[in-house]
Design an enzyme around this catalytic site. Structure first.
Site, short mmCIF file in Angstrom:
data_model
loop_
_atom_site.label_atom_id
_atom_site.label_comp_id
_atom_site.label_asym_id
_atom_site.label_seq_id
_atom_site.Cartn_x
_atom_site.Cartn_y
_atom_site.Cartn_z
N GLN A 1 -5.04 -1.42 9.50
CA GLN A 1 -4.94 -2.76 8.91
C GLN A 1 -5.56 -3.80 9.84
OE1 GLN A 1 -3.57 -3.47 5.76
NE2 GLN A 1 -4.39 -5.50 6.17
N ASP B 1 -11.37 2.93 3.84
CA ASP B 1 -11.87 1.55 3.72
C ASP B 1 -13.39 1.54 3.53
OD1 ASP B 1 -10.10 -0.55 3.62
OD2 ASP B 1 -9.75 -0.60 5.79
N LYS C 1 0.84 -1.20 0.00
CA LYS C 1 0.00 0.00 0.00
C LYS C 1 0.87 1.25 0.00
CE LYS C 1 -3.91 -2.24 2.19
NZ LYS C 1 -4.55 -2.69 3.40
#
Ligand code: NAD
Length: 289
Positions: A97, A120, A53
């Site tokens: 995460q 997200d 990422k």
């Protein structure tokens, strides 16, 4: 032969588009989008995701920060970092995460992220905005899945879409997106009766179950678009492991009109869509269309 939908190539196109958007934002508004990722613990897969990422964020011309905490970090310490990032104007996107260590309430952590920085798209505010059709940050894997489906059929309007799986991360948001694309959407799940028959009615099938090769060739309607979100590690002939999807690829490919491979289908789209969301978050925060 079906159309094989090449997620790797399409993800590269999305990333190129993001890099162009970033350059344009910097030129027009002096705005450089930034993504902060919080990683707690030493999970090897999570470490690889976070590294990828970070690299792809920088490659697209954006700022990237990694906040690494030990597995022993307390919930209060994680929440304090999230709050700090919420208040930092240089940070437009925040991603914590998953999975978090068991002693941490993941829901509380995710719900502490400012919804406007929630790249997200898991915050209840963004879930609500998605279902009522407002501009919002949409979960990445569902967005990527729909982009791939539209490579096979630019208009999905009127199709019978069957989503197998009802998770908050994939099944439910992908169903909301398909409704927005004017599909007739069925969400099937572990309690669905005669799943085989339900899947057989799908012009567009999204499999997001987590059971290796569950969907067999004779479940698929001839000519259907098959988007396989599943990523399952199974033993392979050489004594190592390999990745397979939720659909039996060889069987389904004989019947489908278009299909995504695993790996190389939906997988690469997730980070590409995360980068897109970071740009979208920056624009939304600055009131840019
Ligand atoms: P999950 O375990 O949260 O949800 C699975 C869903 O499948 C549940 O809603 C359940 O009702 C349904 N289900 C379980 N057994 C079933 C059965 N026998 N018949 C019908 N439905 C059944 O999983 P998830 O997070 O939604 O992930 C699903 C799959 O997608 C996994 O393989 C995961 O690894 C993969 N995934 C891939 C990406 C990516 O490509 N980047 C991202 C997220 C998830």
């Amino acid at each position: 032969m079906p159309q094989i939908i090449d997620g790797k190539a399409i993800a590269a196109e999305v990333r190129e588009g993001v890099a162009k958007d970033v350059a344009a934002l910097i030129a027009s508004h002096g705005l450089k989008p930034g993504l902060a990722v919080v990683l707690v613990g030493e999970d090897p897969a999570s470490k690889v995701y976070v590294k990828n990422k970070g690299e792809q964020t920088v490659a697209a011309g954006m700022n990237s920060w990694e906040h690494k905490l030990p597995a022993t970090a307390t919930e209060a310490e994680i929440l304090a970092i999230v709050q700090k990032l919420n208040n930092d104007p240089a940070v437009h996107g925040i991603l914590v995460q998953l999975p978090l260590p068991k002693h941490v309430n993941a829901e509380r952590v995710l719900n502490t992220i400012d919804p406007n920085k929630d790249v997200d798209g898991f915050h209840p505010v963004n879930v609500g905005r998605l279902w009522i059709g407002e501009r919002t940050l949409v979960p990445c894997t569902p967005t990527g899945s729909v982009i791939l489906a539209k490579k096979a059929a630019p208009s999905l309007a009127g199709m019978n879409a069957v989503v197998v799986g009802r998770s908050n991360i994939v099944g439910k948001p992908v169903a909301a997106l398909l409704l927005k694309e004017n599909c007739t959407v069925t969400i099937a799940h572990s309690r669905t009766r005669n799943l085989h028959d339900v899947v057989k009615g799908a012009d567009l099938l999204i499999a997001a179950v987590g059971i290796p090769e569950m969907v067999r060739g004779d479940w698929v309607k001839p000519g259907a678009i098959v988007i396989d979100v599943g990523i399952n590690r199974v033993p392979s002939a050489n004594g190592k492991t390999k990745l397979v999807g939720d659909c039996n690829y060889d069987e389904c490919a004989k019947v489908a009109g278009a299909i995504t491979p695993v790996p190389g289908g939906v997988g690469p789209m997730t980070i590409a869509c995360l980068l897109q969301n970071t740009v979208e978050a920056a624009k939304m925060q600055k009131g840019i269309k």
